[in-house]
Write a protein that holds these residues in place. Sequence first.
Motif, PDB file in Angstrom:
ATOM      1  N   GLU A   1     -61.449 -37.661  10.786  1.00 40.98           N
ATOM      2  CA  GLU A   1     -60.162 -38.352  10.368  1.00 40.98           C
ATOM      3  C   GLU A   1     -60.169 -39.731  10.911  1.00 40.98           C
ATOM      4  O   GLU A   1     -59.312 -40.772  10.590  1.00 40.98           O
TER       5      GLU A   1
ATOM      6  N   HIS B   1     -53.202 -32.809   1.390  1.00 41.73           N
ATOM      7  CA  HIS B   1     -53.766 -33.489   2.676  1.00 41.73           C
ATOM      8  C   HIS B   1     -54.326 -34.792   2.474  1.00 41.73           C
ATOM      9  O   HIS B   1     -54.287 -35.767   3.234  1.00 41.73           O
TER      10      HIS B   1
ATOM     11  N   LEU C   1     -53.589 -38.287   4.015  1.00 38.54           N
ATOM     12  CA  LEU C   1     -54.348 -39.106   4.998  1.00 38.54           C
ATOM     13  C   LEU C   1     -54.664 -40.472   4.453  1.00 38.54           C
ATOM     14  O   LEU C   1     -54.739 -41.421   5.199  1.00 38.54           O
TER      15      LEU C   1
ATOM     16  N   TYR D   1     -64.851 -39.319   4.217  1.00 37.35           N
ATOM     17  CA  TYR D   1     -64.286 -40.702   4.364  1.00 37.35           C
ATOM     18  C   TYR D   1     -65.451 -41.789   4.167  1.00 37.35           C
ATOM     19  O   TYR D   1     -66.288 -41.977   4.814  1.00 37.35           O
TER      20      TYR D   1
END
Length: 394
Positions: free
Chosen positions: A327, A368, A372, A169
């Motif tokens: 996350e 996924h 996200l 991220y």
Amino acid sequence: MKLTTKILNSITQISAQDWNGLSQTHYPFLRHEFLSALEESGCTNAQSGWQPTHITVYQDDKLIAIMPMFQKTHSSGEFVFDWDWADAYKRSGLEYYPKLLTAIPFSPCYGPRVASLLALDEIIPFISTQITQLCADYGFSGWHGLFQQPAEKALFQHQNFLVRQGVQYHWHNKGYQDFDHYLASFTSRKRKGIKRERRIVKDQEVSIQAIEGANISDQLLQDFFHCYQLTYLKRGRQGYLNIDFFQHLIAKMSEHIVLFVAQHQGATVACAWCFKNTDPEQSVLYGRYWGALENFDSLHFETCYYQALEYCIEQKIQRFDPGAQGEHKIQRGFEPITTYSTHYISHPQFREAIADFLVRETSAVDEHKNYLASFLPFKQHNEEQNKSQKTKQD
């Protein structure tokens, strides 16, 4: 064109000038100073399970390429997890360790892994043959190249190495003028949540400042290391790195270091150690080592993320890579990106089995990642999602 290789069992077998002359020295983790700090502090050696085995390539007598590499006797400190692969080898009566690894120790930050005077599409095929020969000659179970740039990944893949995907991220600076300007791109609910977290830290009378590497005093380094080590001990083990490593970094590459220091009533209570590259065209801040002495509410988010984002905006840094996993970063504006690693597996049957596994894993990772991304806090992103959902309903 005749190419030959020489394996270095220590980074000290090559001068910093020669190594850095080839590497993209804006990227701090490939610098001779960073790798030598790991060695000289005892963090990477045979005893720690990180034996340097760096590849250098010569054309006649001229050094033309380098690639960091290590012999590994475990899989700790890598952040691309192959424990299941090692366990499958063990159940089959085979040895998974030692293996060869090209990575930046304890640093899951994607970037260049091969530096060359030749074009990558000329040198990587040669390096690939050297890797497979080393595995055959010395019985390594395989080679793993972690957190590679897409161009390097594609060239190793072209040599029939297996590709594995992951997700991190990262934050991207879209010309923000200040932190409030950044928050203005959020939906109202998400914006209020960030402001609330920041207000909680202020209400606890915690102040935070960014200290550039050259201004980190001996006492502040001791404070940081105390925070870093105590945080690892709370998890039941010591940190991978010792204080000698950090001392070497300050002495050798202070221009790449930023330390965010949180204080309460005049005492240091938390620190976040970051690196930055020195490329004005592709500037990046890398969040690396965190530690805290006390559990102040929301302090981790403020020290590791919000202060770093403010720093990036002020310094006009284009990207912030805060490290692996997490996350919870998405709702704070960090976008999911794909990371890549490539793998050569010596054993034919295991190579086939792992290849089959990676096909299924890659599909799951892609799905996924898209899932996200749906939780990003930006107004424009939410508007686009709503339009897309309405179109599907219609």
